[in-house]
Design an enzyme around this catalytic site. Structure first.
Site, short mmCIF file in Angstrom:
data_model
loop_
_atom_site.label_atom_id
_atom_site.label_comp_id
_atom_site.label_asym_id
_atom_site.label_seq_id
_atom_site.Cartn_x
_atom_site.Cartn_y
_atom_site.Cartn_z
N HIS A 135 0.83 -1.21 0.00
CA HIS A 135 0.00 0.00 0.00
C HIS A 135 0.86 1.25 0.00
O HIS A 135 2.07 1.19 0.25
CB HIS A 135 -0.90 0.01 1.25
CG HIS A 135 -2.10 -0.87 1.16
ND1 HIS A 135 -2.06 -2.22 1.43
CD2 HIS A 135 -3.39 -0.61 0.79
CE1 HIS A 135 -3.26 -2.74 1.26
NE2 HIS A 135 -4.09 -1.80 0.87
N LYS A 139 -0.99 4.81 4.84
CA LYS A 139 -1.89 3.88 5.52
C LYS A 139 -1.41 3.68 6.97
O LYS A 139 -0.22 3.48 7.20
CB LYS A 139 -1.88 2.54 4.78
CG LYS A 139 -2.91 1.54 5.28
CD LYS A 139 -2.96 0.33 4.33
CE LYS A 139 -3.88 -0.74 4.87
NZ LYS A 139 -5.28 -0.28 5.01
#
Lengths: 250, 250, 250, 250
Positions: A135, A139
């Site tokens: 990701h 995050k």
């Protein structure tokens, strides 16, 4: 024409939903509401299906109110626990319409939903399995909820098939082997330039199966949202349904 | 013709070296020795270059003995520390021939050596960088020495270029973010069916660079071994040389 | 502070350049011009470096005019032939300032530039090499200019090293083996969801090296554009320079 | 204990089958035959299931003879056409035992069989789909039969779902777009170091699904062969069954 209202219409996801509904030939946009707007404006007269993309702190109240209004709801907000889902089921049991429906999906990206589903199907046939999710670096949680869900599904499928634990002779490790979820190692990469990606690796002697889902942009959620709207509008999914795989013909 | 002797000739790597030397048009196989054989049988009369693939516990003694015999040595055995390397340098300083050479490489796979080298070259130009290594499940250490070396090289190149630490907003993690080596996250996957693989991931806003080396079979080390034999036979690499990248034209 | 003017400022790339210059602490935005604006407004008094991102049909005239104005130019527009480059060289020879500089790059994505460069470096060490490029399905040419350039670079490096042609025993093929560029097979994938991606595959017995560049978004070109602006502003790159690899410390 | 005889026991695949049967706790090796041996030595008294791995030119005769002998047969040899399959069906209709079974699989690698199956399941949900297969350079046909089969399956699933053709605005191409199989582009890479690999790529706006099967070694076929032997020995698969997916619990 399916009349669709959007709650959270100015949000990152909601604004994409508005565009997607406007672009769908079998739908027309009804009301668009945001924080501060009164959900009681939404009624069966002006709306067939509501799409709700807000934040975890308000989504349960929103859904309960909308059920009371007598409309079907597609929910994309995260943060649903079993306790919260049970409150939705009870509200549906007392809903104005007998066939009223709510659909909640933790992930609307079809590639991610299929990767998760295929991982469960393949799991009984491989000696080894690991999950790598990748990701963007903003995050805050690791690993992703999707990766944990995939690992749990793989573990359950292996157990049901009577498989032994994954082979692993590691004796010394400083943390590189990742987080173990129900016996399945899960790794999280954070890289500028990425969005949301998951890779499932399975292996037997002499062979490997890799299943990878890449979500480059949240526009990838729109086909799944429209699919859910259409399924609820068909009227054959009364009650609470969880997970987009339930609406795929697999 | 380069006369090549092999020490550890019956071992997994050594037997491949014997085959590779027999298959090389510019080399001829001289002596093949194994545990219990007397290394003093190897002399400049019968051997130009010795290839030593044994085990960490005996390799230093072997190399020191071979230096004393006046022959050049290519070493593929692992386990070399700075202290051991220093003993080799001192032995070379007192060697029978002035231009005597020893070459030691932690990894002879050209793909792995290039991946490591390219990672260092690319590192200054990317905001993010992580390393994922993947091996068979019988490996006892994690992460691999090669992955640690690659991460250290990336970290040093980033520091030399004045880069900030890699971005990472992770607040909650159960171990999925891997081992941090000099600020670089390193992940280790163990999967039946795999052999030895390394993937370096780098990212900037909107872009990713991936460098991956796959070693499917130890036969992949042979081109590197033959290259090293040829370089020593040329006679222009007197002293101790460490790392196959020193012999690549990069 | 480097004073930067942008020509084509309202275009897809130009508008990103305006944002990038505004975000750079060592630069200040000078003039922003578009189709119809008079380039003679740009002078050494208000501008150190011009960034030109327009269209192939006007870029040569723009660059010649800007050279006449006495400013340095970074050009991102494509369509440059050797004949056009020669006109730029001649204009620079007669330019107002002796150390005037023009920089032209066919690709500003650092990952793509590095992949191309690494492919050339690695090529002499592998028996096999192929190139796969992947783009969005709206692209009208196949394969990409970048993939052709990479294949040509690999072929030239192989030839310089005296390598034999790539091994290929294919006897029957209906077109799946792709386009052959200077002996290197090049494949083009077109997939909705992708942007611009290139993968270089190289192999020897038992091993593979993969180098992959992903450009998910044109914002990935901005670090390369800013790097080029800084290099010209340093004043040590008089004349015409082509290719971002010339400004990387490789 | 399942009594297993092997026909083609000294071949590349057959010798692996002999090892696999010897290593299976629920099987015992019966007869091992090769070219020149008389198949009539195989009878229901000494054999439950025969595994036949020979060559296309003799496999049909072998299977028909073995059916006449009253034993079940697992066939791994390739080259089966519909006409040949029909001859097997007719022979089975006149076989000594009413529940006699023959199983034929074009591919015994579970990863490859699953990849092919998942590609068909996923195909209706993606706007774009392409297939890339990668093999060692000694392979004489391109693309592989497996890749053609996968492309045909994707095409059929898209047609059944009413999808439009894959988007592709390519105007100029020198062959890089590959071979088109039922509307699906198929690419074949040939690289020293590889064995047999297939990658299926699917895409929607903002997302990609990748399914990849790697067969590094023919030992990867053994779990599938043993699975088929066990399924036939169960006695519930009378007649002809084609394809390993029929024996997976999907």
């Amino acid at each position: 024409m399916i009349k669709v209202s959007v709650v959270g219409a100015k949000g990152r996801m909601g604004s994409h939903v508005v565009d997607a509904v406007n672009g769908a030939q079998d739908m027309e946009l009804a009301l668009t509401l945001d924080a501060g707007d009164d959900l009681h404006a939404i009624t069966p007269e002006n709306t067939d299906v509501v799409v709700e993309f807000t934040v975890p702190s308000v989504t349960l109240d929103n859904v309960l109110t909308l059920i009371g209004q007598g409309v079907d709801v597609v929910v994309g907000t995260t943060g649903w626990t079993e306790d919260r889902l049970e409150q939705v089921r009870q509200a549906l049991a007392a809903a104005p319409r007998a066939d009223q429906a709510v659909f909640i999906a933790p992930n609307f990206a079809i590639s991610a939903v299929l990767a998760d589903y295929f991982a469960k199907l393949a799991a009984p046939y491989f000696e080894s399995a690991e999950v790598v999710e990748l990701h963007h670096p903003n995050k805050v949680d690791a690993p992703s909820g999707t990766a944990i869900h995939t690992a749990q599904g793989i573990a359950a499928a292996r157990q049901a098939a009577g498989l032994a634990p994954v082979p692993d002779n590691t004796e010394t490790d400083g943390g590189s082997r990742g987080q173990v979820v129900d016996g399945i190692h899960v790794h999280a990469v954070r890289l500028r330039g990425l969005n949301a990606h998951e890779e499932v690796l399975m292996g037997n002697a002499g062979e490997q199966l890799t299943i990878r889902a890449d979500s480059f942009d949240r526009i990838s959620f729109m086909p799944g949202v429209l699919l859910a709207v259409r399924k609820l509008a068909e009227g054959s999914h009364a009650g609470l349904t969880v997970g987009l795989d339930r609406f795929l013909d697999l």
